[in-house]
Design a protein around this motif. Structure first.
Motif, mmCIF file in Angstrom:
data_model
loop_
_atom_site.group_PDB
_atom_site.id
_atom_site.type_symbol
_atom_site.label_atom_id
_atom_site.label_comp_id
_atom_site.label_asym_id
_atom_site.label_seq_id
_atom_site.Cartn_x
_atom_site.Cartn_y
_atom_site.Cartn_z
ATOM 1 N N LEU A 55 53.223 57.026 65.528
ATOM 2 C CA LEU A 55 54.609 57.323 65.200
ATOM 3 C C LEU A 55 55.405 57.622 66.462
ATOM 4 O O LEU A 55 55.083 58.551 67.208
ATOM 5 C CB LEU A 55 54.688 58.516 64.250
ATOM 6 C CG LEU A 55 56.088 58.939 63.809
ATOM 7 C CD1 LEU A 55 56.736 57.841 62.956
ATOM 8 C CD2 LEU A 55 56.026 60.241 63.026
ATOM 9 N N ASN A 57 59.376 58.291 68.299
ATOM 10 C CA ASN A 57 60.582 59.019 67.922
ATOM 11 C C ASN A 57 61.749 58.585 68.795
ATOM 12 O O ASN A 57 61.570 57.988 69.849
ATOM 13 C CB ASN A 57 60.380 60.549 67.978
ATOM 14 C CG ASN A 57 59.994 61.053 69.354
ATOM 15 O OD1 ASN A 57 60.254 60.418 70.372
ATOM 16 N ND2 ASN A 57 59.370 62.215 69.402
ATOM 17 N N ILE A 145 63.268 57.352 59.057
ATOM 18 C CA ILE A 145 62.221 56.631 59.786
ATOM 19 C C ILE A 145 62.537 55.143 59.774
ATOM 20 O O ILE A 145 62.858 54.562 58.731
ATOM 21 C CB ILE A 145 60.833 56.886 59.175
ATOM 22 C CG1 ILE A 145 60.434 58.356 59.394
ATOM 23 C CG2 ILE A 145 59.780 55.967 59.788
ATOM 24 C CD1 ILE A 145 59.086 58.730 58.838
ATOM 25 N N ARG A 147 61.199 51.208 61.014
ATOM 26 C CA ARG A 147 59.962 50.492 61.344
ATOM 27 C C ARG A 147 60.305 49.102 61.860
ATOM 28 O O ARG A 147 61.119 48.388 61.275
ATOM 29 C CB ARG A 147 59.060 50.365 60.112
ATOM 30 C CG ARG A 147 57.629 49.996 60.469
ATOM 31 C CD ARG A 147 56.788 49.766 59.223
ATOM 32 N NE ARG A 147 57.131 48.505 58.588
ATOM 33 C CZ ARG A 147 56.597 48.073 57.450
ATOM 34 N NH1 ARG A 147 55.750 48.830 56.802
ATOM 35 N NH2 ARG A 147 56.942 46.909 56.943
ATOM 36 N N PRO A 154 56.291 52.380 63.334
ATOM 37 C CA PRO A 154 57.343 53.264 62.820
ATOM 38 C C PRO A 154 57.853 54.220 63.895
ATOM 39 O O PRO A 154 57.156 54.538 64.863
ATOM 40 C CB PRO A 154 56.625 54.037 61.711
ATOM 41 C CG PRO A 154 55.214 54.150 62.225
ATOM 42 C CD PRO A 154 54.940 52.884 63.002
ATOM 43 N N ALA A 156 60.420 57.928 64.042
ATOM 44 C CA ALA A 156 61.276 58.929 63.397
ATOM 45 C C ALA A 156 62.528 59.111 64.248
ATOM 46 O O ALA A 156 62.430 59.275 65.472
ATOM 47 C CB ALA A 156 60.533 60.252 63.265
#
Length: 221
Positions: A55, A57, A145, A147, A154, A156
């Protein structure tokens, strides 16, 4: 400290774990054959079960003079060299003492730590990439989120207000800790950001779309 096989020098356990994660990411999401790893399904989590998908960001940072901060990535970075991006990176589980799979431990405590790291990490990334002090940033607002279509990774996204103006941020950027990852910082109005977004990686285009949804929602409240 342990010596890793197949690599020169000494690496800590954490460094070895990070190397394994990077190798898995390169071997799945960054592989030219990444689509072959997707399992046909309407359920996205199952479809991506063979992908590393760490993940990431990103932050849409608004200056005190109502501009948005955008970086141009260096030509020396591994992913999307030369592209426009929002400041960002990825959470660091080891920052809150999570350095391995701890599913057999107190899940509530782990979830709280992981959740806090999501918000703490984006502040760190903004501070390190554009050079502003943490005290100049408001609390991050999670906006969703995104993607990538390409390699399904993905990210955030958060909205963060900064109490510094564009000129002050430009001056601080010269001494940013991670300034080597980018070559230029822009502070642009929404109209200009629209045209720059088409030259962003897919997940950052998604982050921009989330930001616009947030702006529209605020207009209607």
């Amino acid at each position: 400290m342990v010596k890793s096989s197949g690599m020169e020098g000494i690496m800590s356990t954490v460094e070895m774990d990070q190397t394994k994660i990077l190798m898995t990411f390169v071997g799945t999401n960054l592989s030219p054959l990444w689509e072959k790893f997707l399992v046909p399904s309407e359920d996205d989590p199952i479809q991506c079960q063979h992908m590393s998908s760490p993940l990431g960001n990103g932050a849409v940072v608004e200056t005190s003079d109502k501009k948005i901060v955008v970086l141009r990535r260096s030509s020396n970075v591994g992913e999307f060299p030369g592209h426009f991006v929002f400041p960002g990176g990825h959470p660091e589980p080891e920052e809150v003492g999570i350095d391995s799979d701890q599913s057999d431990k107190d899940s509530e405590m782990i979830n709280k730590k992981a959740s806090q790291e999501m918000f703490d990490s984006i502040i760190r990334e903004v501070v390190e990439e554009i050079g502003v002090p943490a005290m100049s940033l408001c609390n991050p607002l999670f906006i969703g989120i995104s993607r990538r279509v390409l390699n399904v990774r993905p990210a955030a996204f958060f909205f963060i207000r900064c109490n510094l103006c564009s000129e002050e941020i430009q001056q601080l950027y010269c001494n940013a800790q991670d300034g080597y990852e980018s070559t230029q910082l822009f502070t642009v109005p929404l109209v200009e950001l629209e045209s720059m977004a088409s030259k962003m990686p897919g997940c950052h285009q998604g982050g921009f779309a989330l930001y616009k949804l947030m702006v529209e929602a605020l207009k209607n409240t």
